[in-house]
Design a protein around this motif. Structure first.
Motif, mmCIF file in Angstrom:
data_model
loop_
_atom_site.group_PDB
_atom_site.id
_atom_site.type_symbol
_atom_site.label_atom_id
_atom_site.label_comp_id
_atom_site.label_asym_id
_atom_site.label_seq_id
_atom_site.Cartn_x
_atom_site.Cartn_y
_atom_site.Cartn_z
ATOM 1 N N ILE A 67 0.926 -1.201 -0.025
ATOM 2 C CA ILE A 67 -0.316 0.117 -0.128
ATOM 3 C C ILE A 67 0.629 1.543 -0.139
ATOM 4 O O ILE A 67 0.452 2.280 -0.595
ATOM 5 N N ASN A 68 1.969 1.203 1.042
ATOM 6 C CA ASN A 68 3.036 1.991 0.742
ATOM 7 C C ASN A 68 3.275 2.500 -0.399
ATOM 8 O O ASN A 68 4.187 3.563 -0.594
ATOM 9 N N LEU A 69 4.337 1.391 -0.767
ATOM 10 C CA LEU A 69 4.642 1.690 -2.610
ATOM 11 C C LEU A 69 3.155 2.253 -3.096
ATOM 12 O O LEU A 69 3.942 3.272 -4.457
ATOM 13 N N ALA A 70 2.207 1.734 -3.260
ATOM 14 C CA ALA A 70 1.661 2.473 -4.050
ATOM 15 C C ALA A 70 1.282 3.741 -4.621
ATOM 16 O O ALA A 70 0.976 4.884 -4.961
ATOM 17 N N VAL A 71 1.119 4.380 -2.704
ATOM 18 C CA VAL A 71 0.917 5.527 -2.639
ATOM 19 C C VAL A 71 2.198 6.254 -3.107
ATOM 20 O O VAL A 71 1.738 7.605 -3.355
ATOM 21 N N MET A 72 2.685 6.030 -2.446
ATOM 22 C CA MET A 72 4.389 6.880 -3.025
ATOM 23 C C MET A 72 4.500 6.677 -4.088
ATOM 24 O O MET A 72 4.421 7.900 -4.787
ATOM 25 N N ALA A 73 4.192 5.780 -5.671
ATOM 26 C CA ALA A 73 4.272 5.961 -7.120
ATOM 27 C C ALA A 73 3.130 6.995 -7.337
ATOM 28 O O ALA A 73 3.410 7.766 -7.908
ATOM 29 N N ILE A 74 2.043 6.775 -7.201
ATOM 30 C CA ILE A 74 0.460 8.210 -7.526
ATOM 31 C C ILE A 74 1.092 9.554 -7.194
ATOM 32 O O ILE A 74 1.246 10.435 -7.527
ATOM 33 N N ILE A 75 1.868 9.938 -5.717
ATOM 34 C CA ILE A 75 2.483 10.911 -4.919
ATOM 35 C C ILE A 75 3.651 11.382 -6.393
ATOM 36 O O ILE A 75 4.010 12.701 -6.339
ATOM 37 N N THR A 198 9.186 6.267 -5.615
ATOM 38 C CA THR A 198 8.753 4.709 -4.835
ATOM 39 C C THR A 198 9.769 4.620 -4.092
ATOM 40 O O THR A 198 9.434 3.939 -3.137
ATOM 41 N N LEU A 199 11.153 4.055 -4.398
ATOM 42 C CA LEU A 199 12.242 4.246 -4.010
ATOM 43 C C LEU A 199 12.269 4.139 -2.438
ATOM 44 O O LEU A 199 12.414 3.415 -1.556
ATOM 45 N N VAL A 200 12.578 5.927 -2.108
ATOM 46 C CA VAL A 200 13.696 6.245 -1.201
ATOM 47 C C VAL A 200 11.620 6.006 -0.673
ATOM 48 O O VAL A 200 12.139 6.286 0.580
ATOM 49 N N GLY A 201 10.096 6.500 -0.399
ATOM 50 C CA GLY A 201 8.810 5.494 -0.206
ATOM 51 C C GLY A 201 9.586 3.955 0.705
ATOM 52 O O GLY A 201 8.642 3.724 1.674
ATOM 53 N N LEU A 202 10.345 3.214 -0.405
ATOM 54 C CA LEU A 202 10.627 1.990 0.242
ATOM 55 C C LEU A 202 11.529 2.551 1.430
ATOM 56 O O LEU A 202 11.130 1.157 2.688
ATOM 57 N N ALA A 203 12.077 2.941 1.349
ATOM 58 C CA ALA A 203 13.853 3.416 2.201
ATOM 59 C C ALA A 203 12.706 3.790 3.886
ATOM 60 O O ALA A 203 12.975 3.659 5.123
ATOM 61 N N GLY A 204 11.762 4.635 3.219
ATOM 62 C CA GLY A 204 11.063 5.222 4.485
ATOM 63 C C GLY A 204 11.297 4.548 5.205
ATOM 64 O O GLY A 204 10.332 4.311 6.682
ATOM 65 N N LEU A 205 9.228 3.714 4.483
ATOM 66 C CA LEU A 205 9.120 2.272 5.669
ATOM 67 C C LEU A 205 10.316 1.654 6.263
ATOM 68 O O LEU A 205 9.966 1.071 7.457
ATOM 69 N N LEU A 206 10.880 1.216 5.250
ATOM 70 C CA LEU A 206 12.023 0.638 6.593
ATOM 71 C C LEU A 206 13.018 0.913 7.666
ATOM 72 O O LEU A 206 13.384 0.107 8.536
ATOM 73 N N LEU A 207 12.246 2.239 7.283
ATOM 74 C CA LEU A 207 13.442 3.220 8.166
ATOM 75 C C LEU A 207 12.495 3.244 9.377
ATOM 76 O O LEU A 207 13.056 3.740 11.000
ATOM 77 N N SER A 208 11.362 3.403 8.953
ATOM 78 C CA SER A 208 9.936 3.455 10.277
ATOM 79 C C SER A 208 10.114 2.609 11.636
ATOM 80 O O SER A 208 9.971 3.592 12.622
ATOM 81 N N PRO A 209 10.609 1.354 11.374
ATOM 82 C CA PRO A 209 10.477 0.872 12.956
ATOM 83 C C PRO A 209 11.474 1.508 13.308
ATOM 84 O O PRO A 209 11.599 0.689 14.461
ATOM 85 N N ILE A 210 12.631 1.861 12.926
ATOM 86 C CA ILE A 210 13.938 2.194 13.608
ATOM 87 C C ILE A 210 14.218 3.735 14.007
ATOM 88 O O ILE A 210 14.968 3.687 15.081
#
Length: 286
Positions: A67-75, A198-210
């Motif tokens: 869902i996150n990747l889809a939203v970031m791709a749209i943005i 989208t890739l930087v959005g994926l990085a943000g998602l991976l960093l969010s628990p850290i």
């Protein structure tokens, strides 16, 4: 020796995420020639999105990944169509001013909507550790590293092995010649920008628990991404990957031997040395 290896592996794991933040920036600059100083703010938006998905719907960052990747791709696509497409032919100074303004708008928008509070995602995995022999590793960092390197390698394979990837590489080498061969420039630019965001959005998602989400979190990673990209060679995807890993290791050893206060100084010193002795970057071409 065991402690040195622990520091080295920790640096590699951090560097994997830095690489993922940076490959999107390298892709956008390499294909479009666009200097995007708002790159880190999309990471910030992805972190906030992961936070609200967890607090409102109950999906942890890994469950909300698609869902996150889809939203970031749209943005990313909307940003390109509404804003970036208008300055593709403009001077780099105009692009820099525009993207700096966009960065400040996104930061202040986040500040207005969500205040300056740090937003943390606490899931079971946040404090979990993985033991490999005598090494003790943070599980979220291990997961982030595996996904980040996997995504970076997939991007490189996409550029090397697919027709669309070949079209992107052709545009990066000579846009006018690629257009004469039937490649739609604006469509290729739009796809490159969307993939980069989208890739930087994926990085943000991976960093969010850290890391916590807050309005200025993107600025820190944006500066780091530019350093990684310059060290790697500006337009080189393998260079961005190796640059990210190198920065992670340098940062980790600087923190171990000199203290956390010297981590930034260490990779800025490396950045200066590369600019002096190899200004095209480690993987850059003249």
């Amino acid at each position: 020796m065991e402690q040195i290896l622990q520091v080295f592996i920790s640096g590699i794991f951090s560097g994997g995420v830095y690489a993922l933040v940076s490959v999107g920036l390298a892709l956008i600059f390499g294909i479009i020639g666009l200097v995007n100083f708002a790159h880190g703010e999309y990471l910030m938006l992805a972190m906030y999105f992961a936070y609200w998905m967890y607090n409102i719907i109950g999906l942890d960052p890994y469950q909300s990944l698609l869902i996150n990747l889809a939203v970031m791709a749209i943005i990313g696509y909307l940003t390109y169509k509404i804003i970036m497409e208008r300055v593709l032919e403009a001077d780099h100074s105009i692009q820099i001013i525009l993207t700096l303004a966009l960065s400040m708008v996104l930061q202040n928008l986040a500040l207005m909507l969500w205040k300056a509070d740090y937003r943390n995602i606490r899931i079971d995995m946040t404090t979990d550790t993985t033991h490999i022999g005598f090494l003790t590793l943070s599980t979220p960092r291990v997961v982030a590293f595996v996904i980040a390197i996997g995504a970076s390698v997939l991007l490189y394979m996409f550029l090397q092995k697919t027709y669309t990837g070949a079209a992107m590489r052709a545009v990066a080498q000579n846009g006018k010649a690629a257009q004469l061969m039937g490649i739609n420039l604006k469509r290729t630019y739009g796809l490159a920008f969307t993939i980069g965001i989208t890739l930087v959005g994926l990085a943000g998602l991976l960093l969010s628990p850290i890391y916590p989400a807050f309005p200025l979190v993107g600025s820190n990673f944006s500066t780091l991404a530019f350093i990684v990209v310059v060290i790697g060679g500006l337009t080189s995807i393998p260079g961005a990957i190796m640059g990210g890993l190198l920065i992670g290791v340098v940062e980790s050893f600087a923190g171990y031997f000199a203290g956390p206060a010297y981590q930034q100084a260490a990779y800025f010193l490396l950045f200066i040395l590369v600019l002096i002795f190899k200004p095209n970057g480690l993987f850059g071409r003249s």
